[in-house]
Design a protein around this motif. Structure first.
Motif, short mmCIF file in Angstrom:
data_model
loop_
_atom_site.label_atom_id
_atom_site.label_comp_id
_atom_site.label_asym_id
_atom_site.label_seq_id
_atom_site.Cartn_x
_atom_site.Cartn_y
_atom_site.Cartn_z
N GLN A 12 -41.23 32.18 49.28
CA GLN A 12 -42.18 33.24 49.62
C GLN A 12 -42.33 34.24 48.49
O GLN A 12 -43.43 34.76 48.25
CB GLN A 12 -41.73 33.95 50.90
N LEU A 13 -41.26 34.51 47.78
CA LEU A 13 -41.31 35.43 46.65
C LEU A 13 -42.27 34.91 45.58
O LEU A 13 -43.07 35.67 45.03
CB LEU A 13 -39.91 35.63 46.09
N CYS A 14 -42.18 33.63 45.29
CA CYS A 14 -43.06 33.05 44.27
C CYS A 14 -44.53 33.17 44.66
O CYS A 14 -45.40 33.37 43.79
CB CYS A 14 -42.71 31.59 44.05
N ILE A 15 -44.82 33.05 45.93
CA ILE A 15 -46.21 33.15 46.39
C ILE A 15 -46.68 34.60 46.43
O ILE A 15 -47.78 34.93 45.99
CB ILE A 15 -46.37 32.48 47.77
N ASP A 16 -45.84 35.50 46.96
CA ASP A 16 -46.24 36.89 47.13
C ASP A 16 -46.21 37.70 45.84
O ASP A 16 -46.95 38.67 45.70
CB ASP A 16 -45.32 37.58 48.16
N HIS A 17 -45.35 37.31 44.90
CA HIS A 17 -45.15 38.09 43.67
C HIS A 17 -45.18 37.18 42.45
O HIS A 17 -44.23 37.13 41.67
CB HIS A 17 -43.81 38.84 43.75
N PRO A 18 -46.28 36.46 42.24
CA PRO A 18 -46.32 35.46 41.17
C PRO A 18 -46.12 36.00 39.78
O PRO A 18 -45.60 35.31 38.90
CB PRO A 18 -47.72 34.84 41.34
N SER A 19 -46.51 37.24 39.53
CA SER A 19 -46.39 37.80 38.19
C SER A 19 -44.95 38.10 37.80
O SER A 19 -44.66 38.35 36.63
CB SER A 19 -47.23 39.08 38.07
N HIS A 20 -44.05 38.07 38.78
CA HIS A 20 -42.64 38.40 38.50
C HIS A 20 -41.78 37.18 38.16
O HIS A 20 -40.67 37.35 37.66
CB HIS A 20 -42.03 39.12 39.71
N VAL A 21 -42.27 35.98 38.47
CA VAL A 21 -41.41 34.80 38.37
C VAL A 21 -41.85 33.89 37.22
O VAL A 21 -42.99 33.43 37.18
CB VAL A 21 -41.41 34.00 39.68
N GLU A 22 -40.93 33.63 36.31
CA GLU A 22 -41.21 32.73 35.18
C GLU A 22 -41.09 31.25 35.59
O GLU A 22 -41.99 30.45 35.34
CB GLU A 22 -40.22 33.01 34.05
N LYS A 23 -39.97 30.91 36.19
CA LYS A 23 -39.72 29.56 36.68
C LYS A 23 -38.79 29.67 37.89
O LYS A 23 -38.03 30.64 38.02
CB LYS A 23 -39.04 28.68 35.62
N ALA A 24 -38.85 28.66 38.79
CA ALA A 24 -38.00 28.68 39.97
C ALA A 24 -37.33 27.32 40.17
O ALA A 24 -37.95 26.27 39.96
CB ALA A 24 -38.81 29.05 41.21
N ILE A 25 -36.06 27.37 40.59
CA ILE A 25 -35.29 26.18 40.92
C ILE A 25 -34.87 26.32 42.38
O ILE A 25 -34.19 27.29 42.74
CB ILE A 25 -34.04 26.04 40.03
N LEU A 26 -35.26 25.37 43.21
CA LEU A 26 -34.95 25.41 44.64
C LEU A 26 -34.03 24.24 44.98
O LEU A 26 -34.31 23.09 44.62
CB LEU A 26 -36.23 25.33 45.47
N LEU A 27 -32.95 24.54 45.69
CA LEU A 27 -31.91 23.56 45.94
C LEU A 27 -31.85 23.13 47.41
O LEU A 27 -31.63 23.94 48.31
CB LEU A 27 -30.54 24.13 45.53
N ASP A 28 -32.04 21.86 47.63
CA ASP A 28 -31.83 21.15 48.88
C ASP A 28 -32.65 21.67 50.05
O ASP A 28 -32.13 21.86 51.15
CB ASP A 28 -30.35 21.12 49.26
N ILE A 29 -33.94 21.91 49.81
CA ILE A 29 -34.84 22.23 50.91
C ILE A 29 -36.20 21.56 50.69
O ILE A 29 -36.57 21.23 49.57
CB ILE A 29 -35.06 23.75 51.11
N ALA A 30 -36.92 21.38 51.79
CA ALA A 30 -38.35 21.15 51.78
C ALA A 30 -38.98 22.39 52.38
O ALA A 30 -38.28 23.21 53.00
CB ALA A 30 -38.70 19.90 52.60
#
Length: 296
Positions: free
Chosen positions: A114-132
């Motif tokens: 949700q953070l990546c969607i709501d605050h896109p200008s703040h996130v360079e890259k994201a790694i998500l572990l063991d979820i869909a």
């Protein structure tokens, strides 16, 4: 002390809500978000190495660890992933990090989504572990999902029913939840870290907060994800998805395909030879994957 070399902090983020965390390092900022039923200590096997290259910030999500545990209400908005994402933005902003990387596990990865969607200008890259994605998992629910992730349906029941059951015997709950259901053995967990997870299960306020986290996931979070899809709001940053080869994500979902549906950027990833608790089960491999992805 697992994070003895790190500097602890407490920051006010939303009225009387305080978020606890630890930080160390002087490189590009990297936010670490834990899963259920854990706290920032779950990163202890990789955090010090990461701090050699990054400004590592590991927090306890609201409702977990040493962070505030406000009582929920019928809307469950207090524990929505949108609200918890705002906590993260407030913390990183107050620490002087306008843009940052994220590595997040389990519930923390749902906050990161949700953070990546709501605050896109703040996130360079994201790694998500063991979820869909949460919406995809609920919409594809079947016997396999309900059996493996029974707690998704227990914890969302009306308060105080699940709280009462868990608090009646927190040791038994934790032994089943973490000792073989998702991991090969409870012995994979450091004793100091596990004791802190168990201590939370003995705290009625923490148990209530964790249930509210799940209640939000089954209600308001789904509303937000449906709205995001309808409005075309997607993850904008490059995304890496890693999951355990021995867990539900591998058995039931095409993880990369599911994340491509909600991402406007590149999505890569793979299954790792472990169960659910990747940072504690396979730290060296995870470190390699993180460093490669963030430096490419």
């Amino acid at each position: 002390m697992l994070f003895q070399a790190f500097m602890p902090f407490e920051l006010d983020v939303d009225g009387d809500i305080t978020i606890f965390g630890v930080r160390k390092g002087a490189g590009p900022p990297l936010l670490l978000l834990h899963g259920f039923p854990e706290n920032h200590l779950m990163w202890h096997r990789i955090a010090r190495r990461l701090a050699q290259k990054y400004s590592v910030v590991a927090i306890d999500l609201r409702g977990y660890g040493k962070s505030s545990k406000p009582a929920g209400d019928d809307s469950h908005a207090i524990y929505s992933k949108r609200t918890m994402a705002k906590d993260c933005i407030a913390v990183m902003t107050k620490l002087g990090h306008a843009k940052f990387y994220i590595c997040a596990h389990d519930r923390g990865a749902r906050v990161a989504h949700q953070l990546c969607i709501d605050h896109p200008s703040h996130v360079e890259k994201a790694i998500l572990l063991d979820i869909a994605p949460t919406l995809a998992m609920y919409e594809q629910a079947d016997m396999l999902f309900a059996t493996a992730y029974y707690h998704w349906f227990l914890l969302i029941q009306k308060s105080p029913f699940p709280e009462t059951l868990i608090s009646a015997n927190p040791e038994a709950f934790m032994d089943y939840q973490m000792g073989g259901r998702h991991s090969p053995t409870i012995q994979i967990f450091d004793s100091e870290a596990y004791d802190s997870y168990l201590e939370a299960m003995r705290d009625p306020a923490a148990v209530h907060a964790m249930c509210e986290d799940y209640r939000a996931a089954a209600t308001i979070d789904l509303e937000h994800q449906r709205e995001d899809i309808k409005e075309g709001r997607k993850i904008q940053c490059p995304l890496m998805i890693l999951w355990g080869k021995n867990g539900l994500i591998e058995k039931k979902y095409d993880a990369i395909a599911e994340w491509k549906k909600v991402s406007a950027s590149t999505v890569e990833g793979e299954a790792l030879d472990c169960g659910h608790y990747i940072p504690e089960e396979l730290p060296e491999t995870l470190l390699e994957k993180i460093e490669t992805f963030l430096t490419d």
